[in-house]
Design an enzyme around this catalytic site. Structure first.
Site, mmCIF file in Angstrom:
data_model
loop_
_atom_site.group_PDB
_atom_site.id
_atom_site.type_symbol
_atom_site.label_atom_id
_atom_site.label_comp_id
_atom_site.label_asym_id
_atom_site.label_seq_id
_atom_site.Cartn_x
_atom_site.Cartn_y
_atom_site.Cartn_z
ATOM 1 N N GLU A 95 7.182 -0.262 6.827
ATOM 2 C CA GLU A 95 6.104 -0.913 7.597
ATOM 3 C C GLU A 95 4.930 0.056 7.776
ATOM 4 O OE1 GLU A 95 8.980 -2.119 10.674
ATOM 5 O OE2 GLU A 95 8.076 -4.102 10.562
ATOM 6 N N GLU A 115 16.163 -4.604 8.262
ATOM 7 C CA GLU A 115 16.451 -4.811 9.689
ATOM 8 C C GLU A 115 17.448 -5.926 9.943
ATOM 9 O OE1 GLU A 115 13.520 -4.117 8.437
ATOM 10 O OE2 GLU A 115 12.320 -2.891 9.786
ATOM 11 N N GLY A 145 10.919 0.386 9.585
ATOM 12 C CA GLY A 145 9.664 0.902 10.127
ATOM 13 C C GLY A 145 8.971 1.867 9.170
ATOM 14 N N ALA A 156 12.956 2.904 12.206
ATOM 15 C CA ALA A 156 13.038 3.287 13.621
ATOM 16 C C ALA A 156 14.349 4.041 13.839
ATOM 17 C CB ALA A 156 13.012 2.030 14.476
HETATM 18 C C1 LIG Z 1 7.459 -2.381 20.418
HETATM 19 C C2 LIG Z 1 8.754 -1.969 19.680
HETATM 20 C C3 LIG Z 1 8.680 -2.160 18.257
HETATM 21 C C4 LIG Z 1 9.938 -1.714 17.590
HETATM 22 C C5 LIG Z 1 9.645 -1.608 16.145
HETATM 23 C C6 LIG Z 1 10.839 -1.266 15.311
HETATM 24 C C7 LIG Z 1 10.726 -2.097 14.121
HETATM 25 C C8 LIG Z 1 11.444 -1.630 12.918
HETATM 26 O O1 LIG Z 1 11.205 -2.646 11.989
HETATM 27 C C9 LIG Z 1 12.925 -1.440 13.188
HETATM 28 C C10 LIG Z 1 13.560 -0.515 12.222
HETATM 29 O O2 LIG Z 1 12.970 0.212 11.485
HETATM 30 S S1 LIG Z 1 15.272 -0.542 12.287
HETATM 31 C C11 LIG Z 1 15.751 0.612 11.052
HETATM 32 C C12 LIG Z 1 15.573 0.095 9.683
HETATM 33 N N1 LIG Z 1 16.126 1.026 8.729
HETATM 34 C C13 LIG Z 1 17.366 0.916 8.289
HETATM 35 O O3 LIG Z 1 18.085 -0.033 8.588
HETATM 36 C C14 LIG Z 1 17.849 2.017 7.397
HETATM 37 C C15 LIG Z 1 19.250 2.395 7.759
HETATM 38 N N2 LIG Z 1 19.733 3.537 6.989
HETATM 39 C C16 LIG Z 1 20.192 3.441 5.758
HETATM 40 O O4 LIG Z 1 20.183 2.405 5.118
HETATM 41 C C17 LIG Z 1 20.775 4.686 5.142
HETATM 42 O O5 LIG Z 1 21.144 5.547 6.197
HETATM 43 C C18 LIG Z 1 19.808 5.450 4.191
HETATM 44 C C19 LIG Z 1 19.609 4.619 2.915
HETATM 45 C C20 LIG Z 1 18.492 5.732 4.840
HETATM 46 C C21 LIG Z 1 20.446 6.804 3.817
HETATM 47 O O6 LIG Z 1 21.719 6.595 3.291
HETATM 48 P P1 LIG Z 1 22.674 7.829 3.040
HETATM 49 O O7 LIG Z 1 21.929 8.858 2.295
HETATM 50 O O8 LIG Z 1 23.911 7.258 2.454
HETATM 51 O O9 LIG Z 1 22.958 8.442 4.459
HETATM 52 P P2 LIG Z 1 23.710 7.791 5.709
HETATM 53 O O10 LIG Z 1 25.036 8.403 5.805
HETATM 54 O O11 LIG Z 1 23.605 6.313 5.683
HETATM 55 O O12 LIG Z 1 22.785 8.277 6.907
HETATM 56 C C22 LIG Z 1 22.695 9.650 7.240
HETATM 57 C C23 LIG Z 1 22.670 9.784 8.739
HETATM 58 O O13 LIG Z 1 21.472 9.188 9.231
HETATM 59 C C24 LIG Z 1 21.776 8.241 10.236
HETATM 60 N N3 LIG Z 1 20.782 7.167 10.140
HETATM 61 C C25 LIG Z 1 20.390 6.501 9.049
HETATM 62 N N4 LIG Z 1 19.419 5.629 9.343
HETATM 63 C C26 LIG Z 1 19.185 5.763 10.664
HETATM 64 C C27 LIG Z 1 18.267 5.148 11.557
HETATM 65 N N5 LIG Z 1 17.377 4.232 11.134
HETATM 66 N N6 LIG Z 1 18.293 5.522 12.841
HETATM 67 C C28 LIG Z 1 19.161 6.443 13.273
HETATM 68 N N7 LIG Z 1 20.052 7.065 12.452
HETATM 69 C C29 LIG Z 1 20.048 6.730 11.176
HETATM 70 C C30 LIG Z 1 23.181 7.759 9.884
HETATM 71 O O14 LIG Z 1 23.819 7.204 11.010
HETATM 72 C C31 LIG Z 1 23.815 9.055 9.432
HETATM 73 O O15 LIG Z 1 24.165 9.800 10.575
HETATM 74 P P3 LIG Z 1 25.482 10.697 10.603
HETATM 75 O O16 LIG Z 1 25.476 11.267 11.962
HETATM 76 O O17 LIG Z 1 25.289 11.670 9.491
HETATM 77 O O18 LIG Z 1 26.596 9.746 10.337
#
Ligand SMILES: CCCCCCC[C@H](O)CC(=O)SCCNC(=O)CCNC(=O)[C@H](O)C(C)(C)COP(=O)([O-])OP(=O)([O-])OC[C@H]1O[C@@H](n2cnc3c(N)ncnc32)[C@H](O)[C@@H]1OP(=O)([O-])[O-]
Length: 729
Positions: free
Chosen positions: A121, A141, A118, A77
């Site tokens: 998922e 998450e 997500g 997400a």
């Molecule tokens: C009814 C409602 C239901 C709701 C349902 C939702 C449920 C769901 O389960 C919730 C989720 O998915 S929660 C999500 C679960 N997922 C996670 O927790 C994954 C979190 N992300 C990571 O672990 C790492 O970023 C990666 C491994 C993807 C890439 O690593 P890397 O290659 O070293 O790169 P990097 O330097 O780390 O990132 C590059 C840029 O992308 C940005 N950004 C990244 N993810 C973002 C996001 N989700 N979002 C926004 N931005 C995000 C990051 O800030 C950075 O920005 P900057 O402006 O350049 O500084």
């Protein structure tokens, strides 16, 4: 086989930009295009739903592939959307995934990069999953203070069982493609061009019923053992969580996966809402973004000191001076990143010990390749050609000056000279060289090959290029680099000063070391101040106090009142331990005692007796001190010092302080860091009033005097974010 002719884009791009729709004969490919990580912002969700509907309407289409454009399959997400209006806009992620799950035409997720949260998922809601060998999947998450709320807690256990699902979800680990294959989480690993392979695979399964491919319709394989599995996992999860509520809430959601799918989904939604509205989720999301935001550094001293304009030098080889614990850890980090290292140590035995540790630590697989990048020497002339030197000798100004004089005369003029000091004046070190612009502080944390923090210290003359190089080196070796100014102890250790001092004063009044440690550990630190002191070695602080003239090896300096030094209150209990040779774990005794070969801190009657006698001698009356008072009296002065640091421009933004504490000092992540905690969890006004009240009780604990900045912010109602420079948060 895919006909390459069909690989030309036939489709219009009406859902373009965020989810591109293309057809390859009977196959539709939906490509999420939302750089950098293809997160599910509102437009992506809408694009996917529109694309799926269009594919269902078209009788010529028989299968659907979903993939990510650019570097990755969706990584989850869009966390920046959380709490904003677009997060709640329909279609939400749940309806996108429901459309995938119930699609009568088979849906194939084709994964490259990282399918996380997500994103994974979505893959689990699809009927088939393909992955390239380098792909990774996971549900991280929990690190954002939430749970996999788009069916992840319900679908994952239906494939891998409750036990493995608990393990994966509560640790948030990323799993490599091969392991995902063996767990049944992907169906096939594909080599070569993913798009071609995915289209070809999709064609091969066209016409097959999707019903038996829907994970939502399966049952959990170890359902009958769910109670047993949860009971077995509970204790470890609670201990590891250190006060974070997300891990056990994830377990509760996973537990519901043994119920019918819709009931489990309802439970997941309720628990997600609970976490989303807790104070911990925003704190953890702040920590996530702050870790990234510190890469956009600048410093109020000089506008050239800015990540946008300052260009780092290229560093290919690094000299490390000193093969003690720090030098060895730094060397390992550099070698692991593929840099050439010349390790210098003047003591042959120490050098040999260092080499053995390096060999042992480097992973078996790449040890010989990494070791070939290492040259060891006892001769300074071997450093004549390196691009940068990191000095990691004993923490003594005299010694560091000697080393820097030598380095200045031996290394090439453009080489950068860095000192791994934990608090000494960088300007004084730079002053003995003819290149103060190329001198910088690089404060690593022990063990340097593990701890992620790198505090980079900008001296008065350090050039923008030099600081940019230190920051870049940090990124290269996988550290979280924070730019700070020069002052005794810099950011981290300076703030630690009042924390440790107040902890010792609590002993005078009636607490035992274990009472203080327990309260701080219950707050969420991995270790309280006394266990931490024993681990680091009590002699480090003692030597520092001797160097400052606060004590001597034999006891208080002559003609000093026992409980005062230079007009400030002073508690000599730590000095008394050191004088008895109790230096911490390494001598088997410090604030605690240790059985041979064990790291378990055992309360020591000898220490308790020493404290009792000390109280009697100085007329302290023992009282019971609550955990709340311990936490407030240790942490609020630490936070107060953070306000002084901001006020003086030693840190440019409060997030630099938070990241320092999260990555270098084990501050609990679910509270966001000391400054975030002060503002968003406790409230600045309450911190101020508590400091005032403690100061009234302890007028000679000078650090309880609230910082002028804190007073000013409370008076004006200013927020910490408003103080920051260059902040995007
Ligand atoms: C009814 C409602 C239901 C709701 C349902 C939702 C449920 C769901 O389960 C919730 C989720 O998915 S929660 C999500 C679960 N997922 C996670 O927790 C994954 C979190 N992300 C990571 O672990 C790492 O970023 C990666 C491994 C993807 C890439 O690593 P890397 O290659 O070293 O790169 P990097 O330097 O780390 O990132 C590059 C840029 O992308 C940005 N950004 C990244 N993810 C973002 C996001 N989700 N979002 C926004 N931005 C995000 C990051 O800030 C950075 O920005 P900057 O402006 O350049 O500084």
């Amino acid at each position: 086989m895919v006909n390459t002719m069909t690989l030309t884009w036939e489709a219009t791009r009406e859902f373009a930009v965020m989810a591109e729709y293309s057809t390859y004969g009977s196959v539709v490919v939906l490509q999420v295009n939302n750089p950098p990580v293809n997160s599910f912002s509102y437009h992506v969700r809408q694009g996917l739903v529109d694309g799926l509907e269009k594919a269902q309407r078209d009788p010529a289409i028989r299968s659907i592939v979903i993939m990510g454009k650019g570097r990755t399959f969706p990584a989850g997400a869009d966390v920046r959307e959380f709490g904003t209006a677009s997060a709640g806009m329909m279609p939400d992620l749940l309806s996108v995934l429901a459309a995938v799950d119930t699609s009568p035409k088979p849906v194939v997720s084709a994964i490259h990069g990282t399918a996380l949260g997500g994103g994974f998922e979505l893959a689990l809601a699809s009927h088939y999953r393909l992955a390239v060998p380098s792909a990774r999947v996971g549900l991280p998450e929990v690190h954002l203070g939430i749970l996999p709320g788009a069916g992840g807690t319900q679908r994952l256990p239906r494939v891998v069982g409750v036990k493995t699902a608990i393990q994966m979800i509560t640790t948030g680990q990323h799993i490599k493609a091969q392991q995902a294959l063996s767990l049944g989480l992907v169906d096939k690993i594909v080599q070569g061009d993913l798009l071609k392979e995915a289209v070809s695979f999709a064609r091969s399964i066209e016409g097959r019923p999707v019903e038996d491919r829907r994970i939502s319709q399966k049952t959990v394989p170890d359902a009958e053992k769910v109670g047993e599995v949860v009971d077995a996992a509970r204790k470890t999860i609670i201990r590891r969580a250190r006060g974070a509520i997300a891990p056990m809430t994830c377990v509760q959601a996973i537990q519901a996966s043994v119920l019918p799918f819709d009931v489990g989904m309802q439970r997941e939604r309720e628990l997600m809402a609970f976490l989303m509205t807790s104070w911990q989720a925003p704190a953890q999301q702040y920590a996530f973004f702050s870790e990234r935001e510190v890469r956009r550094w600048s410093h109020p001293r000089d506008k050239r000191v800015n990540f946008k304009t300052a260009k780092p030098r290229v560093i290919k080889s690094v000299g490390v001076v000193g093969a003690g614990t720090m030098g060895v850890g730094i060397t390992i980090s550099l070698l692991q990143a593929g840099l050439k290292v010349v390790l210098l140590e003047v003591n042959k035995k120490q050098l040999d010990r260092g080499i053995t540790t390096i060999q042992k630590t480097l992973s078996q697989k790449s040890a010989s390749q990494r070791m070939s990048l290492l040259t060891t020497t006892m001769d300074y002339s071997a450093l004549s050609d390196v691009d940068m030197v990191i000095e990691a000798v004993f923490e003594s100004m005299r010694l560091k000056k000697e080393v820097f004089k030598k380095l200045d005369s031996i290394t090439k003029p453009q080489a950068i000279l860095a000192s791994n000091t934990s608090g000494l004046d960088i300007d004084k070190i730079a002053a003995v060289t003819k290149r103060p612009d190329k001198v910088v502080g690089t404060h690593f944390f022990a063990p340097a090959n593990i701890m992620r923090l790198l505090e980079n210290i900008l001296g008065k003359h350090t050039s923008a290029e030099t600081i940019a190089t230190a920051m870049q080196l940090g990124t290269t070796i996988g550290k979280v680099g924070v730019l700070v100014g020069n002052c005794p102890g810099f950011v981290g250790n300076r703030m630690l000063g009042p924390y440790v001092t107040e902890a010792v004063f609590l002993l005078e009044e009636g607490a035992d070391p274990q009472d203080v440690d327990k309260a701080i550990e219950e707050f969420g630190f991995a270790m309280g101040p006394f266990r931490m002191g024993d681990l680091s070695g009590l002699d480090i602080g003692w030597r520092g106090r001797i160097e400052k003239g606060l004590t001597t090896e034999q006891g208080p300096p002559p003609a000093t009142p026992p409980l005062y030094r230079r007009g400030n209150r002073y508690c000599p209990l730590a000095d008394m331990l050191c004088m008895q040779g109790r230096l911490g774990q390494k001598t088997g005794a410090g604030w605690y005692r240790y059985e041979p070969g064990s790291r378990a801190a055992l309360p020591d009657p000898v220490v308790q007796q020493m404290i009792r006698e000390y109280r009697q001698e100085h007329g302290f009356k023992k009282r019971t001190i609550s955990s709340q008072e311990i936490v407030e009296r240790c942490l609020y002065p630490l936070i107060n010092e953070g306000f002084h640091i901001l006020d003086e421009g030693i840190a440019a933004r409060s997030m630099d302080i938070d990241v320092t504490y999260l990555f270098g000092y084990g501050w609990p992540r679910h509270t966001g860091g000391p400054m975030y905690y002060a503002e968003k969890v406790v409230g600045l006004e309450k911190i101020l009033r508590s400091l005032e009240s403690y100061q009234a009780q302890y007028p000679d604990h000078h650090y309880l005097q609230p910082s002028p900045l804190l007073r000013d912010m409370v008076a004006k109602g200013t927020s910490l974010a408003a103080l920051g420079t260059d902040s995007k948060l």
